[in-house]
Each structure stands twice: as C-alpha cells, then as structure tokens.
Design a protein around this motif. Structure first.
Motif, PDB file in Angstrom:
ATOM      1  N   GLY A 162       0.813  -1.207   0.000  1.00 44.59           N
ATOM      2  CA  GLY A 162       0.000   0.000   0.000  1.00 44.59           C
ATOM      3  C   GLY A 162       0.849   1.260   0.000  1.00 44.59           C
ATOM      4  N   ASN A 163       0.172   2.384   0.164  1.00 47.00           N
ATOM      5  CA  ASN A 163       0.830   3.692   0.206  1.00 47.00           C
ATOM      6  C   ASN A 163       0.406   4.417   1.475  1.00 47.00           C
ATOM      7  OD1 ASN A 163       2.050   3.634  -2.414  1.00 47.00           O
ATOM      8  ND2 ASN A 163       0.033   3.950  -3.291  1.00 47.00           N
ATOM      9  N   ARG A 211      -3.228  19.324   4.649  1.00 45.31           N
ATOM     10  CA  ARG A 211      -4.314  20.230   5.052  1.00 45.31           C
ATOM     11  C   ARG A 211      -5.491  19.396   5.549  1.00 45.31           C
ATOM     12  NH1 ARG A 211      -4.421  20.836  -0.806  1.00 45.31           N
ATOM     13  NH2 ARG A 211      -6.249  19.766  -1.617  1.00 45.31           N
ATOM     14  N   ASP A 212      -6.378  20.025   6.299  1.00 46.58           N
ATOM     15  CA  ASP A 212      -7.583  19.341   6.771  1.00 46.58           C
ATOM     16  C   ASP A 212      -8.367  18.837   5.560  1.00 46.58           C
ATOM     17  OD1 ASP A 212      -6.833  20.018   9.308  1.00 46.58           O
ATOM     18  OD2 ASP A 212      -8.302  21.621   9.554  1.00 46.58           O
ATOM     19  N   SER A 213      -8.884  17.622   5.671  1.00 47.12           N
ATOM     20  CA  SER A 213      -9.610  17.018   4.554  1.00 47.12           C
ATOM     21  C   SER A 213     -10.826  16.262   5.070  1.00 47.12           C
ATOM     22  CB  SER A 213      -8.709  16.038   3.794  1.00 47.12           C
ATOM     23  OG  SER A 213      -7.573  16.679   3.288  1.00 47.12           O
ATOM     24  N   VAL A 214     -11.752  16.013   4.164  1.00 47.38           N
ATOM     25  CA  VAL A 214     -12.901  15.169   4.459  1.00 47.38           C
ATOM     26  C   VAL A 214     -12.769  13.948   3.571  1.00 47.38           C
ATOM     27  CG1 VAL A 214     -15.420  14.971   4.429  1.00 47.38           C
ATOM     28  CG2 VAL A 214     -14.341  17.140   5.066  1.00 47.38           C
ATOM     29  N   THR A 267      -2.197  14.102   9.668  1.00 47.56           N
ATOM     30  CA  THR A 267      -2.582  12.709   9.902  1.00 47.56           C
ATOM     31  C   THR A 267      -2.010  11.819   8.800  1.00 47.56           C
ATOM     32  OG1 THR A 267      -4.641  13.419  10.931  1.00 47.56           O
ATOM     33  CG2 THR A 267      -4.539  11.133  10.185  1.00 47.56           C
ATOM     34  N   CYS A 268      -1.485  10.667   9.202  1.00 44.54           N
ATOM     35  CA  CYS A 268      -0.997   9.704   8.217  1.00 44.54           C
ATOM     36  C   CYS A 268      -2.187   8.875   7.732  1.00 44.54           C
ATOM     37  CB  CYS A 268       0.055   8.785   8.828  1.00 44.54           C
ATOM     38  SG  CYS A 268       0.703   7.593   7.638  1.00 44.54           S
ATOM     39  N   VAL A 269      -2.404   8.881   6.425  1.00 51.49           N
ATOM     40  CA  VAL A 269      -3.481   8.111   5.817  1.00 51.49           C
ATOM     41  C   VAL A 269      -2.842   6.972   5.036  1.00 51.49           C
ATOM     42  CG1 VAL A 269      -5.410   8.173   4.192  1.00 51.49           C
ATOM     43  CG2 VAL A 269      -4.957  10.131   5.658  1.00 51.49           C
TER      44      VAL A 269
END
Length: 147
Positions: free
Chosen positions: A23-24, A30-33, A43-45
């Motif tokens: 995966g990646n 930046r803040d995201s939805v 945040t690490c996604v």
C-alpha cells in the motif's frame, strides 16, 4: 514496444495479482474530508488496496489471471469488439505507482525496463517455473519471494 500490448497487459495483471508493495501512506498537508470523516492536517493516511485488487466488485473473475482485462479493444472469437466485461470499474483501484504529484518518478523507466527485459527473455530463452505458486511471496512492507 508499442507492438506488444499483450505483454504490457500481462505485466499489469501480474502486478494486480502479486503487487510489489502492500500500500501507500501519506501525511495530509491540510484538513480534509475523506468518506464523510473530518481528517486533520498531519494525519498519516494509509491506503492498502490488497482486498480491492482481488475483489469481484472491481475485477470480474478476480481469481483468474486474465490479461485481456487491460486491453482496450479486446475482441471475441468472432472478431467483434464488445465492451470489455473484464475492464476495471474504477481507475483508482489499481495504481501500483501512485497517482498525481506524488506518483513514482521512475514509473516510465520501470515500465520500459520490465517490457524490454521480459521481451528479450521470452524471445531468447525457454522459461519454466517448476514450483508451487501458493504462498509464493511473504510480505515485509514489500512482497518478497518465498521460494
């Protein structure tokens, strides 16, 4: 190399069935939805598409090795060009080199080297693999050969 679309399709299908990386991961700048969830910057996604790559929802006949799913104008036995029923339903499910500004910068070189190397091997040698393919890889951030 433009004359070897089936080789290119075989490479893509093998990358779908046995992806190199699991995966990646990205840190949001930046803040995201995402899917209705508010995710703060920093945040690490992680995106781990392994289950999607073997999903019937995204890849009809997902358990089978079918390079034809990657050929744009695949023809049937009558020479007709039907809509490719095996075609990927969502183009963002299969992104082995990422997408956009963070895409792997070596993607084109890797694609070219794979195509040229495999074409030369097949043209010059008789190749066999006399080992079981079950549990052929072990995962350690990247998939490594088990045998």
């Amino acid at each position: 190399m433009k004359n070897v679309p089936y080789l290119r399709a075989c490479i893509k299908e093998s990358q779908r069935i046995y992806p190199l990386v699991i995966g990646n991961g990205r840190f949001l700048n930046r803040d995201s939805v995402l899917s209705g969830y508010q995710v703060p910057a920093g945040t690490c996604v992680s995106m781990v598409p392994l289950s999607l790559l073997s999903s019937e929802e995204h890849f009809p006949k997902a358990a089978e090795f079918l390079p034809e799913r990657w050929i744009r104008n695949a023809t049937d036995s009558n020479g007709q060009c039907p809509a490719n029923d095996l075609k990927l339903k969502n183009p963002f499910v299969f992104l082995p080199f990422g997408f956009g500004p963070r895409m792997c910068v070596g993607k084109r070189i890797v694609d070219m080297e794979l195509e040229l190397g495999i074409a030369r091997l097949i043209r010059n040698f008789s190749i066999e693999f006399n080992h079981p393919t079950e549990n052929a890889f072990r995962s350690s951030l990247i998939n490594l050969p088990n045998s």
